[in-house]
Every structure is written in C-alpha cells, then in structure tokens.
Design an enzyme around this catalytic site. Structure first.
Site, short mmCIF file in Angstrom:
data_model
loop_
_atom_site.label_atom_id
_atom_site.label_comp_id
_atom_site.label_asym_id
_atom_site.label_seq_id
_atom_site.Cartn_x
_atom_site.Cartn_y
_atom_site.Cartn_z
CG ASP A 170 -2.05 0.96 1.17
OD1 ASP A 170 -1.86 2.05 0.61
OD2 ASP A 170 -3.14 0.63 1.68
CG ASP B 255 -9.62 0.17 -8.56
OD1 ASP B 255 -10.73 0.61 -8.95
OD2 ASP B 255 -9.43 -1.02 -8.28
CE LYS C 226 -20.55 -1.85 -10.30
NZ LYS C 226 -20.90 -3.24 -9.94
#
Length: 226
Positions: free
Chosen positions: A111, A133, A137
């Site tokens: 990360d 990314d 939605k």
C-alpha cells in the site's frame, strides 16, 4: 518530522493483488532483485537510498512499471520511488529495472499510503498517480485513493513547488480529484493548461492506458504544492 505507519482501517484503495501466475523469470527477480531495491518498511530518509540523487520522485500505483521505468531512464540523476500492491505489476516492474539496468529505482510492494506515512516532511520533488483504480460505482467511491486525509498527507511530504500529476480515464474521478485536491490550501493548478486530454510532453503511455477501459479520453491533471 517522520510519521509512523498509519492504520487504514478495512478499506483498500486497490482491488485484487494477483491475477495470474508470475512467470518463472519474473519470480526469480522478485526473489533476488526486489530485496535489493526494496524501500525500508519503516520511516526512512529517501536520500539515504541514493545519496547522489538530485531529486526524489514518487509514483503511487505504478501498474506494470512502464511509466516509472521510462521516467527513471530519462532522469538517472533522480531517485524514483514506486509503490504498487499488485504482485504481477511489481513482477513486471522489476523486469523493467533489470532489462534497462536502472540504478535509481526503489520499490515498495504494498500500500502506497504506508510509504507516504514513512516519508519525512517536504522530501518529494515530484509525484505521479497515473490511472488509479477508479472505484466508479457510487457506493465504492469511499475506496478511492484521493480522499481529503490522503491529500493532506501528500501535501506534507511534497516540497514547496513540487509537481503532482494525476491521470484517469474516468470523467467522474477527474472531477472528484480536482475538487478534493484544490480544496486543500496547499495545492493549486500548475498552469492554464493544467487540465488536458492531450498527453503532456513528458508522458509515457502505459498498457493500461491503451486498453481504454474508462468512460472518457484520458484526463491529465497537473497540480503544484504551494
């Protein structure tokens, strides 16, 4: 001042960590080369990794490593730090490092928020976040990497005058990023052409970008740390 690793809670800003088996040659590089160029997993001084570096650049989520390797190849005087949680992407990146004999790349497999947390204040001269990314939605928007708290952390580690380039091929994420970055008083647009569809002169096209998976042409945003 350095900041210790910060807990991120249950929300990840990235999806699956592996999509296919790693090729034997790439696995060998993961086993042998990656440990030699890995970023320390604790607070560190970037200049200790390459004392002769004129600048320190950071790429968050480097995908297959094409952009990171190309930028590092063009600027051997720059220490390029890259972070990527996706195993296949890291495997591809170490292959680029080996094939191009790059001596100025350091990698964190994991990360990127951890790396940012380990960096000292005002230690980065340039930042890239290229096609992260999108979590497009609405119910997943909270997983997006660009959130106010993370923007504040980026402001902490970037030097005054440092450039911050963000690219996406999702129109909503471009607008989302503009709103959240400019809401932080530490940032402004770089210039009158800070929002563009045409790739900047120093941009390196990646395989992901060529797939055209988003809902718009690529949008490139250039900010400056005030």
């Amino acid at each position: 001042m350095t900041h210790p690793q910060q807990p991120h809670g249950p929300l990840r800003s990235f999806g699956r960590l592996k999509s296919r088996p790693v090729k034997p040659r790439q696995q060998a590089l993961l086993d042998t080369l990656l440990p030699q160029i890995a970023v320390p997993t604790a607070p560190f001084q970037p200049r200790d990794l390459m004392p002769e570096a004129q600048e320190v650049w950071l790429e968050i989520g480097f995908g297959g490593g094409e952009h990171m390797a190309a930028q590092a190849g063009k600027r051997p005087d720059v220490l390029m730090i890259g972070a990527e949680p996706f195993v296949n992407g890291v495997a591809s990146a170490v292959r680029h490092v080996e094939e191009q004999a790059l001596k100025n790349v350091r990698i964190h497999e994991g990360d990127a928020r951890d790396v940012v947390g380990w960096l000292p204040d005002a230690s980065i001269d340039r930042l890239f976040i290229m096609f992260p990314d999108p979590w497009h939605k609405a119910r997943h928007n909270k997983r997006r990497l660009v959130q106010p708290a993370f923007v504040a952390e980026l402001a902490r580690v970037l030097k005054p005058g440092a450039g911050f380039r963000f690219a996406t091929d999702w129109a909503d994420y471009a607008q989302w990023t503009v709103e959240r970055v400019l809401a932080d008083p530490a940032f402004r647009f770089a210039d009158a052409e800070a929002v563009r569809n045409a790739p900047p002169a120093d941009h390196v096209t990646t395989r992901y970008e060529e797939k055209k998976l988003g809902d718009c042409a690529p949008v490139f945003l250039d900010f400056v740390r005030i």
